[in-house]
Design a protein around this motif. Structure first.
Motif, mmCIF file in Angstrom:
data_model
loop_
_atom_site.group_PDB
_atom_site.id
_atom_site.type_symbol
_atom_site.label_atom_id
_atom_site.label_comp_id
_atom_site.label_asym_id
_atom_site.label_seq_id
_atom_site.Cartn_x
_atom_site.Cartn_y
_atom_site.Cartn_z
ATOM 1 N N CYS A 112 42.167 36.229 48.206
ATOM 2 C CA CYS A 112 40.854 36.822 47.915
ATOM 3 C C CYS A 112 40.790 38.296 48.307
ATOM 4 C CB CYS A 112 39.751 36.039 48.615
ATOM 5 S SG CYS A 112 39.688 34.303 48.137
ATOM 6 N N THR A 122 36.469 39.317 43.319
ATOM 7 C CA THR A 122 35.813 38.824 44.541
ATOM 8 C C THR A 122 34.299 38.945 44.449
ATOM 9 O OG1 THR A 122 37.737 39.547 45.784
ATOM 10 C CG2 THR A 122 35.752 39.128 47.052
ATOM 11 N N HIS A 123 33.835 40.078 43.906
ATOM 12 C CA HIS A 123 32.401 40.364 43.842
ATOM 13 C C HIS A 123 31.636 39.338 43.007
ATOM 14 C CE1 HIS A 123 34.334 42.080 40.339
ATOM 15 N NE2 HIS A 123 33.176 42.026 39.719
ATOM 16 N N ALA A 124 32.347 38.655 42.103
ATOM 17 C CA ALA A 124 31.651 37.752 41.183
ATOM 18 C C ALA A 124 32.048 36.291 41.373
ATOM 19 C CB ALA A 124 31.944 38.173 39.741
ATOM 20 N N CYS A 125 32.758 35.999 42.463
ATOM 21 C CA CYS A 125 33.354 34.664 42.617
ATOM 22 C C CYS A 125 32.486 33.760 43.491
ATOM 23 C CB CYS A 125 34.750 34.799 43.225
ATOM 24 S SG CYS A 125 35.518 33.204 43.538
ATOM 25 N N TYR A 144 34.424 32.353 46.622
ATOM 26 C CA TYR A 144 34.525 33.352 47.697
ATOM 27 C C TYR A 144 33.192 33.460 48.441
ATOM 28 C CZ TYR A 144 35.311 37.768 50.091
ATOM 29 O OH TYR A 144 35.428 38.740 51.038
ATOM 30 N N GLU A 145 32.118 33.477 47.674
ATOM 31 C CA GLU A 145 30.781 33.588 48.272
ATOM 32 C C GLU A 145 30.529 32.402 49.216
ATOM 33 O OE1 GLU A 145 27.767 34.171 45.210
ATOM 34 O OE2 GLU A 145 26.349 33.156 46.514
ATOM 35 N N GLN A 149 32.481 32.737 52.426
ATOM 36 C CA GLN A 149 31.871 33.722 53.341
ATOM 37 C C GLN A 149 30.688 33.130 54.097
ATOM 38 O OE1 GLN A 149 33.518 36.650 53.792
ATOM 39 N NE2 GLN A 149 34.844 35.501 52.416
#
Ligand code: SF4
Length: 273
Positions: free
Chosen positions: A189, A195-198, A201-202, A205
């Motif tokens: 990642c 990453t910004h749109a996944c 990943y969100e 976090q």
């Protein structure tokens, strides 16, 4: 947005199988089921040298083919499929590979995904959007599709959100992204262009931060709700249907691994073989 971002970092969205004709393509794609393209590329030169056409392959036996493809997964079945496929192309299609998906799927060893790869790569079929293990995992992780539990559902979901003219390109982008960055075991990642749109990943976090100073000698797990250690967890299904480790006393999923202090919670992930 996601597709543009992947296009910026994947300069050649195309198959990594090596082939020089429709014949070589379908042979390579059949061999690649549950096997890496790199492994297939190691054996196909010898196979194509021994049997360079549908006619030649149809005239040999699966036993001879197995000798060359022994290092590929399921060699016995695939050898039978290859000879059967070549025989049918010779007998039913006059030695010429059919172009449409329905006819391709009648060939031995050719399922929906293989037919779509061949019709897309060899014949530029705009309706093909093959879903393999990488496309399945990556499309779900990013959130291009939501909760799509089968390859067919992923295919339909992607076709709803991606313009038809991009289906062939998207297929290769997602495969290459899944093969080299968003791998099954450890997605990279920190070096990912989306990453910004996944969604995956969100969700990662949002996982609870580690707890420092836990004592593994007191138990393998620590329940942060009842504040006690234990060794034998139970499992519970969370809101997304994912099985999580839980406390055997209070059933809380607010559980940590004593040795590392990391949360025991996992984010829902998607795999097919
Ligand atoms: S951010 Fe991570 S999980 Fe999401 S697509 Fe990129 S590598 Fe995969």
């Amino acid at each position: 947005m996601v597709i543009d971002a992947l296009s910026n970092v994947i300069s050649r969205p195309e198959t990594e199988l090596r082939f020089a004709s429709e014949y070589e393509l379908i042979v390579a794609v059949i061999l690649s089921a549950q096997c890496t393209d790199a492994r297939v590329n190691l054996v196909t030169p010898e196979l194509f040298k021994a049997w360079p056409t549908f006619e030649a392959l149809a005239a040999t036996t699966s036993g001879e083919v197995v000798k060359i493809i022994a290092s590929i997964s399921y060699p016995n079945n695939k050898a039978k499929h290859l000879v059967g496929m070549a025989s049918m192309v010779m007998s039913r299609y006059d030695g010429k590979l059919p172009e449409d998906q329905v006819s391709l799927m009648k060939l031995p060893g050719v399922g929906r995904k293989t037919a779509q790869v061949v019709s897309s790569v060899a014949f530029g079929d705009p309706d093909a959007l093959p879903v393999d293990t990488h496309v399945f995992r990556v499309a779900n992780r990013i959130g291009l599709v939501e909760g799509a539990g089968t390859p067919l559902k992923v295919e339909r979901g992607l076709k709803r959100v991606i313009p038809r003219g991009d289906w062939g390109r998207v297929h290769h982008l997602l495969i290459l992204h899944g093969r080299y960055t968003c791998t099954a075991r450890s997605p990279d990642c920190s070096n990912c262009a989306v990453t910004h749109a996944c969604k995956y990943y969100e969700a990662v976090q949002r996982l609870p931060k580690p707890i420092q100073g836990l004592d593994p000698a007191k138990g393998a797990y620590y329940c942060a709700t009842r504040r006690h250690y234990f060794d034998r967890p139970i499992s519970r299904s969370d809101r997304t249907g994912t099985m999580q480790i839980a406390c055997p006393k209070c059933h809380s999923m607010n559980v940590y691994l004593s040795r590392s202090g990391l949360t025991a919670k996992i984010v829902r992930d998607y795999r097919i073989d």
